[in-house]
Every structure is written in structure tokens, then in C-alpha cells.
Design an enzyme around this catalytic site. Structure first.
Site, short mmCIF file in Angstrom:
data_model
loop_
_atom_site.label_atom_id
_atom_site.label_comp_id
_atom_site.label_asym_id
_atom_site.label_seq_id
_atom_site.Cartn_x
_atom_site.Cartn_y
_atom_site.Cartn_z
N ASN A 79 0.87 -1.18 0.00
CA ASN A 79 0.00 0.00 0.00
C ASN A 79 0.91 1.23 0.00
OD1 ASN A 79 -1.76 2.07 0.53
ND2 ASN A 79 -2.30 1.38 2.61
N LYS B 47 0.16 4.27 -0.33
CA LYS B 47 -0.49 5.47 0.23
C LYS B 47 -0.26 6.66 -0.71
CE LYS B 47 -0.06 3.31 4.69
NZ LYS B 47 -0.04 3.44 6.14
N HIS C 113 -9.50 0.98 4.91
CA HIS C 113 -8.22 1.20 5.59
C HIS C 113 -8.45 2.17 6.75
CE1 HIS C 113 -4.15 2.55 6.42
NE2 HIS C 113 -3.74 1.44 5.83
N GLU D 166 -6.82 4.62 7.81
CA GLU D 166 -6.61 6.04 7.50
C GLU D 166 -7.86 6.62 6.83
OE1 GLU D 166 -2.87 5.62 5.44
OE2 GLU D 166 -1.94 5.09 7.35
N GLU E 270 -5.39 -5.11 10.54
CA GLU E 270 -4.46 -4.00 10.69
C GLU E 270 -4.75 -3.24 11.98
OE1 GLU E 270 -2.43 -2.98 6.74
OE2 GLU E 270 -3.97 -1.50 7.18
N GLY F 153 2.29 2.37 10.72
CA GLY F 153 3.22 3.48 10.56
C GLY F 153 3.92 3.89 11.85
N SER G 14 3.37 -1.97 10.34
CA SER G 14 4.82 -1.97 10.62
C SER G 14 5.52 -3.28 10.23
CB SER G 14 5.10 -1.62 12.09
OG SER G 14 4.67 -0.29 12.35
P1 PGA Z 1 2.78 0.40 7.62
O1 PGA Z 1 1.31 0.57 6.97
O2 PGA Z 1 3.37 -0.87 7.05
O3 PGA Z 1 3.52 1.62 7.19
O4 PGA Z 1 2.60 0.31 9.09
C1 PGA Z 1 0.49 -0.54 6.78
C2 PGA Z 1 -0.81 -0.08 6.16
O5 PGA Z 1 -1.21 1.06 6.39
O6 PGA Z 1 -1.45 -0.84 5.40
#
Ligand code: PGA
Length: 277
Positions: A13, A15, A100, A102, A172, A178, A229
Site C-alpha cells: 500500500n 499510500k 483502511h 486512515e 491492521e 506506521g 509496521s
Molecule cells: P505500515 O502501513 O506498514 O507503514 O505500518 C500498513 C498499512 O497502512 O497498510
């Protein structure tokens, strides 16, 4: 049924990262690192909308698949700034991330908007990568299981069980995204298993209510990924767990060597797995 029928999946992903030239460079580096390899996991790249078409062109005939990060639930209309499922399939997109955290936290997506998007994706033959997961407060209050169950049930409301043949789930935990704080592998495995059991139970109940007919486990072949992460360092422990079928990778997916390292971890497990008899 043997669990080995589920292939490992590594999804990236990206982003809101990468201009078109940067995206092209990243895809080229991923292709250079994976080209001609045997036992590759399923690899799905999810660049921003602006790089979808270029990425699809670049990965043609390589087996790598391309997903969007979001979509609108309507097919067309006065929805300024939005992109619909038919627009995605038209350019060759095969997957779409839905729900997601976010999107839920920063853009007001709710369980019911996630449900509408899921229905539209399935109706247009896009494979949804449906994200669920608890916040830190919810985990601290011991609400992880109930939050995940509620998100799953709300997302699947009014959806037929045949959806499980075309659905990828992603656990997740919001606190792990993140932050560099990866969920411990046994715990991630436990919640992935819970997600599969919840979905199986959800459709068994639906089936029993509709017809009183024979129950069966419709979630057995449905992949459940872990995201939050994931790095090439922690991927081997996570991916070795029986109920973690792969990873949804954010930060580490936009650096070719890091993403390739995660693909390597999945590839090694496939090589180690006994071949089906
Ligand atoms: P990250 O994000 O690996 O940067 O923690 C995972 C995600 O948002 O799908």
C-alpha cells in the site's frame, strides 16, 4: 481441508507516495528483483490513482497484480474527486483496499460506507482487501475481539457467502500502522484466526436462517493478511504463522529492497512447505 491451499500474499500500500516517474522506478526495481523467480508469493501493488495505469502497463505478463487504495460505492455521478469500480476495472485494476484505518479515521468512512464499497467492488469483480483493526484505546480496554467482530459483521451485511471466494481480509491494528510497533506474531495470528472464524460463523448463521441447510466453513480458503509496521526483519516470524496468509505493507513497500526482502521471506516459506499430495 489443508491450510496449505492458501497462497501467501504480499500487498504493498503505497499510500499518497510516488509521482509517476518515481512509481515507474519503484516498479522496475521490484520487477528486477522478482523476475524469473520460482515460488513467488502473490504480489499486489497498490499505487496512488495517478500511477495505476503505468503500473498495470509495467507489470503486464509478470503475474504481479495491481490494486487501488480506495473507490466510491456508486458507479458514476456527481461525486467530485471520486473514482468508481468500473473506472478501475476499465484500466485493468484487479484489487481494491477498502476500509483502511486512515480512510476511516481521516476521511470519515464508517462501517456502513465500507459495506457499500465492498458490495460495489464485488459486483464489479474487483477483489477487495478489507481492512479491520482496533485502536490502542480499544486494545487497552480489551475490546480487540469485539471491535474486529463488529467491523467484520458490519462490512459483510447483506453480502452473499460466495463473496468469501473473492475477498482478502487484512487485520491492521491501528496502533501498529506506521508506528514501528508491530503486533506480536502470536497475537496477530490469533486475531487473523478470529477474523476467519467470525466470517465463517457469520455466513453459517445466514445460511441456517435462510434455509436451515447444511453448514460448511466458507472461510477456509479466504486469505487473511496482517498489516502494521511489517518489515523484512519481522516478516519471517509473522508469515510463518498458520493463520497469517501474508502482509499488507505500507512504509516498507515504497522502498524496493525492503519490499523485496518481505517477498523473499514469503518465498522461503513456500519453498519450505511440503508439496501437496
Ligand atoms: P505500515 O502501513 O506498514 O507503514 O505500518 C500498513 C498499512 O497502512 O497498510
Amino acid at each position: 481441508m489443508s491450510k496449505t491451499t492458501r497462497k501467501k500474499i504480499i500487498a504493498g500500500n503505497w499510500k499518497m507516495n510516488k509521482t509517476r516517474p518515481e512509481a515507474r522506478q519503484l516498479v522496475e526495481a521490484i520487477l528486477a528483483g522478482t523476475g524469473g523467480r520460482q515460488h513467488l508469493p502473490v504480489v499486489i501493488l497498490c499505487p496512488p490513482f495517478t500511477s495505476l495505469a503505468d503500473t498495470i502497463d509495467a507489470v503486464r505478463d509478470t503475474g504481479i497484480q495491481v490494486g487501488a487504495q480506495n473507490m466510491h460505492d456508486k458507479t458514476a455521478g456527481a461525486f467530485t474527486g471520486e473514482i468508481s469500480a468500473p473506472m478501475l476495472t476499465d484500466i485493468g485494476v484487479t484489487h481494491v483496499i477498502i476500509g483502511h484505518s486512515e480512510r476511516r479515521q481521516l476521511f470519515g468512512e464508517t462501517n456502513s460506507s465500507v459495506n457499500l464499497k465492498l458490495k460495489s467492488a464485488l459486483a464489479h469483480k474487483l477483489t477487495p482487501i478489507l481492512c479491520v483493526g482496533e485502536t490502542l484505546d480499544e486494545r487497552d480496554a480489551n475490546l480487540t475481539d469485539s471491535v474486529v467482530r463488529r467491523q467484520v459483521a458490519a462490512a459483510l451485511h447483506d453480502i452473499d457467502k460466495s463473496a468469501t471466494d473473492h475477498l482478502i481480509m487484512a487485520y491492521e491494528p491501528v496502533w501498529a500502522i506506521g508506528t514501528g510497533k508491530v503486533c506480536e506474531a502470536d497475537e496477530a495470528d490469533r486475531v487473523c484466526k478470529l477474523i476467519r472464524a467470525t466470517i465463517s460463523g457469520f455466513f453459517q448463521n445466514q445460511e441456517a436462517n435462510q434455509s436451515g441447510s447444511q453448514r460448511h466453513n466458507c472461510g477456509d480458503n479466504m486469505p487473511v493478511l496482517y498489516g502494521g509496521s511489517v518489515t523484512h526483519e519481522n516478516a519471517p516470524q509473522l508469515l510463518a504463522k498458520p493463520d497469517i496468509d501474508g502482509a499488507l505493507v505500507g512504509g516498507a513497500s515504497i522502498v524496493a529492497e525492503k519490499f523485496l526482502g518481505i517477498i523473499d521471506s514469503a518465498q522461503r516459506l513456500v519453498q519450505l512447505a511440503p508439496s501437496p499430495v
